[in-house]
Design a protein around this motif. Sequence first.
Motif, PDB file in Angstrom:
ATOM      1  N   GLY A 105       0.689  -1.134  -0.151  1.00 25.37           N
ATOM      2  CA  GLY A 105       0.040  -0.042   0.024  1.00 25.37           C
ATOM      3  C   GLY A 105       0.847   0.978   0.084  1.00 25.37           C
ATOM      4  O   GLY A 105       2.145   1.292  -0.179  1.00 25.37           O
ATOM      5  N   ARG A 106       0.278   2.324   0.155  1.00 28.69           N
ATOM      6  CA  ARG A 106       0.846   3.776   0.175  1.00 28.69           C
ATOM      7  C   ARG A 106       0.414   4.412   1.509  1.00 28.69           C
ATOM      8  O   ARG A 106      -0.801   4.256   1.691  1.00 28.69           O
ATOM      9  CB  ARG A 106       0.947   4.640  -0.919  1.00 28.69           C
ATOM     10  N   ILE A 107       1.053   5.368   2.253  1.00 28.93           N
ATOM     11  CA  ILE A 107       0.685   6.153   3.220  1.00 28.93           C
ATOM     12  C   ILE A 107      -0.173   7.327   2.869  1.00 28.93           C
ATOM     13  O   ILE A 107       0.309   7.977   1.648  1.00 28.93           O
ATOM     14  CB  ILE A 107       1.955   6.617   4.138  1.00 28.93           C
ATOM     15  N   TRP A 108      -1.612   7.186   3.062  1.00 30.47           N
ATOM     16  CA  TRP A 108      -2.353   8.030   2.715  1.00 30.47           C
ATOM     17  C   TRP A 108      -2.300   9.099   3.512  1.00 30.47           C
ATOM     18  O   TRP A 108      -2.730  10.634   3.034  1.00 30.47           O
ATOM     19  CB  TRP A 108      -3.812   7.384   2.455  1.00 30.47           C
ATOM     20  N   SER A 109      -2.461   9.179   4.889  1.00 28.43           N
ATOM     21  CA  SER A 109      -2.242  10.188   5.895  1.00 28.43           C
ATOM     22  C   SER A 109      -1.545   9.557   6.991  1.00 28.43           C
ATOM     23  O   SER A 109      -1.334   8.289   7.075  1.00 28.43           O
ATOM     24  CB  SER A 109      -3.981  10.647   6.141  1.00 28.43           C
ATOM     25  N   TYR A 110      -1.184  10.378   7.942  1.00 31.93           N
ATOM     26  CA  TYR A 110      -0.780  10.013   9.238  1.00 31.93           C
ATOM     27  C   TYR A 110      -0.930  11.197  10.277  1.00 31.93           C
ATOM     28  O   TYR A 110      -1.278  12.418   9.993  1.00 31.93           O
ATOM     29  CB  TYR A 110       0.727   9.769   9.032  1.00 31.93           C
ATOM     30  N   VAL A 111      -0.661  10.608  11.554  1.00 30.52           N
ATOM     31  CA  VAL A 111      -0.405  11.940  12.709  1.00 30.52           C
ATOM     32  C   VAL A 111       0.550  11.214  13.693  1.00 30.52           C
ATOM     33  O   VAL A 111       0.663  10.031  13.906  1.00 30.52           O
ATOM     34  CB  VAL A 111      -1.846  11.720  13.456  1.00 30.52           C
ATOM     35  N   GLN A 151       6.304   4.869  24.372  1.00 31.71           N
ATOM     36  CA  GLN A 151       6.778   4.745  23.055  1.00 31.71           C
ATOM     37  C   GLN A 151       6.480   5.991  22.360  1.00 31.71           C
ATOM     38  O   GLN A 151       6.733   6.120  20.998  1.00 31.71           O
ATOM     39  CB  GLN A 151       6.020   3.530  22.428  1.00 31.71           C
ATOM     40  N   ALA A 152       6.491   7.175  23.025  1.00 26.21           N
ATOM     41  CA  ALA A 152       6.145   8.346  22.268  1.00 26.21           C
ATOM     42  C   ALA A 152       7.372   9.008  21.920  1.00 26.21           C
ATOM     43  O   ALA A 152       8.565   8.784  22.649  1.00 26.21           O
ATOM     44  CB  ALA A 152       5.362   9.454  23.021  1.00 26.21           C
ATOM     45  N   PRO A 153       7.525   9.804  20.996  1.00 30.80           N
ATOM     46  CA  PRO A 153       6.563  10.008  19.890  1.00 30.80           C
ATOM     47  C   PRO A 153       6.473   8.897  18.865  1.00 30.80           C
ATOM     48  O   PRO A 153       7.594   8.261  18.574  1.00 30.80           O
ATOM     49  CB  PRO A 153       6.983  11.142  19.082  1.00 30.80           C
ATOM     50  N   TYR A 154       5.118   8.261  18.695  1.00 26.98           N
ATOM     51  CA  TYR A 154       4.688   7.175  17.703  1.00 26.98           C
ATOM     52  C   TYR A 154       3.792   7.695  16.793  1.00 26.98           C
ATOM     53  O   TYR A 154       3.351   9.028  16.818  1.00 26.98           O
ATOM     54  CB  TYR A 154       4.223   6.028  18.397  1.00 26.98           C
ATOM     55  N   ASN A 155       3.752   6.948  15.723  1.00 25.21           N
ATOM     56  CA  ASN A 155       2.594   7.283  14.669  1.00 25.21           C
ATOM     57  C   ASN A 155       1.392   6.534  14.562  1.00 25.21           C
ATOM     58  O   ASN A 155       1.582   5.404  15.001  1.00 25.21           O
ATOM     59  CB  ASN A 155       3.505   7.508  13.177  1.00 25.21           C
ATOM     60  N   ALA A 156       0.267   7.171  14.011  1.00 26.20           N
ATOM     61  CA  ALA A 156      -0.520   6.193  13.463  1.00 26.20           C
ATOM     62  C   ALA A 156      -0.860   6.748  12.064  1.00 26.20           C
ATOM     63  O   ALA A 156      -0.870   7.726  11.548  1.00 26.20           O
ATOM     64  CB  ALA A 156      -1.855   6.830  14.401  1.00 26.20           C
ATOM     65  N   ILE A 157      -0.803   5.773  11.212  1.00 28.76           N
ATOM     66  CA  ILE A 157      -0.949   6.122   9.745  1.00 28.76           C
ATOM     67  C   ILE A 157      -2.162   5.172   9.186  1.00 28.76           C
ATOM     68  O   ILE A 157      -2.745   4.390   9.707  1.00 28.76           O
ATOM     69  CB  ILE A 157       0.327   5.427   8.856  1.00 28.76           C
ATOM     70  N   VAL A 158      -2.648   6.093   8.089  1.00 29.01           N
ATOM     71  CA  VAL A 158      -3.879   5.417   7.263  1.00 29.01           C
ATOM     72  C   VAL A 158      -3.137   4.941   5.856  1.00 29.01           C
ATOM     73  O   VAL A 158      -2.399   5.767   5.261  1.00 29.01           O
ATOM     74  CB  VAL A 158      -4.986   6.461   7.092  1.00 29.01           C
ATOM     75  N   VAL A 159      -3.357   3.621   5.643  1.00 21.76           N
ATOM     76  CA  VAL A 159      -2.614   3.048   4.410  1.00 21.76           C
ATOM     77  C   VAL A 159      -3.732   2.898   3.485  1.00 21.76           C
ATOM     78  O   VAL A 159      -4.816   2.226   3.619  1.00 21.76           O
ATOM     79  CB  VAL A 159      -2.038   1.781   4.801  1.00 21.76           C
ATOM     80  N   GLU A 160      -3.507   3.135   2.280  1.00 19.03           N
ATOM     81  CA  GLU A 160      -4.402   2.821   1.126  1.00 19.03           C
ATOM     82  C   GLU A 160      -3.807   1.396   0.588  1.00 19.03           C
ATOM     83  O   GLU A 160      -2.645   1.501   0.033  1.00 19.03           O
ATOM     84  CB  GLU A 160      -4.406   3.918   0.034  1.00 19.03           C
ATOM     85  N   LEU A 161      -4.728   0.574   0.286  1.00 23.12           N
ATOM     86  CA  LEU A 161      -4.044  -0.839  -0.240  1.00 23.12           C
ATOM     87  C   LEU A 161      -3.821  -0.588  -1.747  1.00 23.12           C
ATOM     88  O   LEU A 161      -4.746  -0.107  -2.457  1.00 23.12           O
ATOM     89  CB  LEU A 161      -5.049  -1.892   0.062  1.00 23.12           C
ATOM     90  N   ALA A 162      -2.742  -1.008  -2.260  1.00 16.60           N
ATOM     91  CA  ALA A 162      -2.486  -0.978  -3.644  1.00 16.60           C
ATOM     92  C   ALA A 162      -3.625  -1.816  -4.395  1.00 16.60           C
ATOM     93  O   ALA A 162      -3.666  -1.376  -5.607  1.00 16.60           O
ATOM     94  CB  ALA A 162      -0.971  -1.678  -3.866  1.00 16.60           C
ATOM     95  N   ASP A 163      -3.858  -2.989  -4.035  1.00 13.00           N
ATOM     96  CA  ASP A 163      -4.879  -3.778  -4.885  1.00 13.00           C
ATOM     97  C   ASP A 163      -6.440  -3.463  -4.342  1.00 13.00           C
ATOM     98  O   ASP A 163      -7.262  -4.010  -5.279  1.00 13.00           O
ATOM     99  CB  ASP A 163      -4.490  -5.207  -4.899  1.00 13.00           C
ATOM    100  N   ALA A 164      -6.580  -2.338  -3.814  1.00  5.63           N
ATOM    101  CA  ALA A 164      -7.937  -1.913  -3.429  1.00  5.63           C
ATOM    102  C   ALA A 164      -7.862  -0.439  -3.006  1.00  5.63           C
ATOM    103  O   ALA A 164      -7.963  -0.393  -1.719  1.00  5.63           O
ATOM    104  CB  ALA A 164      -8.315  -2.886  -2.420  1.00  5.63           C
ATOM    105  N   PRO A 165      -7.719   0.652  -3.910  1.00  6.82           N
ATOM    106  CA  PRO A 165      -7.493   2.053  -3.272  1.00  6.82           C
ATOM    107  C   PRO A 165      -8.552   2.504  -2.665  1.00  6.82           C
ATOM    108  O   PRO A 165      -8.205   3.455  -1.897  1.00  6.82           O
ATOM    109  CB  PRO A 165      -7.011   2.606  -4.511  1.00  6.82           C
TER     110      PRO A 165
END
Length: 151
Positions: free
Chosen positions: A68-74, A87-101
């Motif tokens: 996939g690809r990173i669509w957004s993050y915080v 564990q800070a600072p850590y991330n939360a990402i939104v992933v857009e799947l390559a085979d299901a955009p």
Amino acid sequence: MADAPPSALLTPTPDDDGAPFWAYTARGELRIQACADPACAELRFPPRPCCPHCRSFDSEWRAMSGQGRIWSYVVPHPPLLPAYAAQAPYNAIVVELADAPRIRLVGNLVASADARLDSVDPDRIRIGAKVQVVFARVDGFALPRWVLERP
């Protein structure tokens, strides 16, 4: 990542519709629910009993490539829950799947499946970066997490 004490970290609460998703992740597979009506065949996430496109109640689970690809993050500051403070600072990402955009999953970008949530410097995260799914064992679940395809 070693298993954390029970209830220390956020973990899923599977329902009847989502239970197969977690059963597949436990086997190291990323599968997404799809309408089993051949005239529709639309993918859907989160899982639900009825297809929002054609209203069919027939479904199946399709294997995804895990790319996939990173669509957004915080990067939350400060951590929202005490269990994540170490564990800070850590991330939360939104992933857009390559085979299901149209399908997007939320997770964390990590250096490896067993790495801490803070294992990737937030300055290295870029929208559009290609990622691959990995699975981390936490409180009896295999949680989808993501690693950069080109670290």
